[in-house]
Write a protein that holds these residues in place. Structure first.
Motif, PDB file in Angstrom:
ATOM      1  N   THR A 233       4.355  -6.758  -0.014  1.00  0.00           N
ATOM      2  CA  THR A 233       5.060  -5.491   0.166  1.00  0.00           C
ATOM      3  C   THR A 233       4.273  -4.576   1.094  1.00  0.00           C
ATOM      4  OG1 THR A 233       6.103  -5.603  -2.010  1.00  0.00           O
ATOM      5  CG2 THR A 233       5.948  -3.439  -0.982  1.00  0.00           C
ATOM      6  N   PHE A 238       8.936  -1.605   1.649  1.00  0.00           N
ATOM      7  CA  PHE A 238       9.264  -0.748   0.514  1.00  0.00           C
ATOM      8  C   PHE A 238      10.308   0.289   0.923  1.00  0.00           C
ATOM      9  CE2 PHE A 238       8.857   2.821  -2.317  1.00  0.00           C
ATOM     10  CZ  PHE A 238       8.600   2.258  -3.559  1.00  0.00           C
ATOM     11  N   LEU A 294      10.359  -6.584  -6.150  1.00  0.00           N
ATOM     12  CA  LEU A 294      10.409  -5.162  -5.811  1.00  0.00           C
ATOM     13  C   LEU A 294      11.811  -4.586  -5.953  1.00  0.00           C
ATOM     14  CD1 LEU A 294       9.074  -2.587  -4.780  1.00  0.00           C
ATOM     15  CD2 LEU A 294       9.559  -3.371  -2.446  1.00  0.00           C
TER      16      LEU A 294
END
Length: 303
Positions: A233, A238, A294
């Motif tokens: 990430t 993100f 995520l």
């Protein structure tokens, strides 16, 4: 009688969640507070004042375990000389106060567990995956975390098991990192910071609390442990994922590093740099992350 866990920083984002987890697990919880608070059926409050070097010794003497979470926010204000001092002392002074009570009374805890941060590896962006053996960096974050962890050594020298939980970005509902990020992204103004290539090591609040609980229950756990997901990430990844969940593709240009440096000063390093961090050590102790994807994690946090 239930074993007692004393928390510093118990009224913060992590502390509130951890209190619920500990109570559900059957522990009694005490919290050190700067203000007068009435006890509840589940929580007993004790006074302390770092500026006056005061702590109610009864809180420490009652405790079987102590979890140290207290500390000024890293990215709340510009890193002036005064602010840097406050960030450091808000993390080390509580340990000094607790140590003095333990030493004076020859009090033996089952364990002393302290928060730390993956910032110990420094404000650097590189592909190397940091482990607990990676040397501390020489920048402000690295040196702060190193001094913070070194303070814990004094308690370890009393013959008490100590654990240092090096935490990444903590994700939870309406609090922490997402509380700062969500308003602009929800309004359609999400943007990538700098190059966007800086890694963003993250962990869900429930997993972080699970690591603290494991540190209590497993007496083979001691020393430093990274608490974050080992993945790729980045800030760009993100940001794009968060924007997509709000139904749009990022349209704003990347915010240049020089603008962030003007706006934030030295503190900009905390958002412009970031490294990958390994969680293998804590997993080898039997910990299983519940939140590893995520997008699914963000959906859980936003709903």
């Amino acid at each position: 009688m239930a074993q007692n866990v004393l928390l510093t920083g118990g009224s913060g984002f992590i502390g509130k969640h951890l209190t619920d987890v500990l109570i559900e697990a059957g522990y009694s919880v005490s919290v050190l507070s700067r203000s007068d608070k009435k006890d509840t059926p589940s929580i007993q409050y004790y006074k302390w004042n770092l500026k006056q070097n005061y702590i109610d010794e009864n809180a420490v003497l009652k405790a079987d375990y102590i979890i140290h979470l207290a500390g000024e926010g890293i990215v709340e204000k510009r890193w002036t000389k005064r602010r840097k001092k406050a960030i450091l002392e808000s993390r080390t002074k509580p340990i000094d106060l607790i140590f003095s009570v333990l030493e004076k009374n020859n009090k033996k805890l089952e364990a002393f567990i302290s928060a730390s941060a993956v910032g110990i590896y420094g404000a650097i962006t590189r592909s190397t995956i940091c482990t607990e053996e990676t040397p501390p960096a020489n920048d402000f974050l690295g040196e702060t975390c190193q001094i913070w962890e070194n303070e814990v050594t004094k308690i370890e020298n009393l013959g008490i098991r100590t654990v240092k939980v090096r935490t990444g970005i903590v994700l939870g509902k309406d609090e922490g990192f997402l509380k700062k990020m969500t308003p602009s992204f929800k309004a359609g103004f999400g943007a990538v910071l700098g190059t966007g290539k800086q890694y963003l090591p993250w962990i869900h609040i429930e997993d972080l609390c699970g690591i603290y609980l494991l540190a209590i229950t497993n007496d083979e756990i001691s020393g430093s442990y990274n608490a974050c997901i080992t993945d790729n990430t980045t800030n760009a990844g993100f940001s794009k994922t968060l924007a997509n969940l709000f139904g749009y593709t990022i349209w704003l240009p990347k915010i240049p590093a020089f603008l962030l440096k003007i706006a934030l000063g030295e503190m900009s390093e905390a958002v412009l740099k970031g490294q990958r961090v390994s969680s293998e050590k804590i997993q080898k102790k039997g910990f299983e992350f519940q939140f590893t994807d995520l997008e699914r994690t963000l959906v859980h946090c936003l709903n």
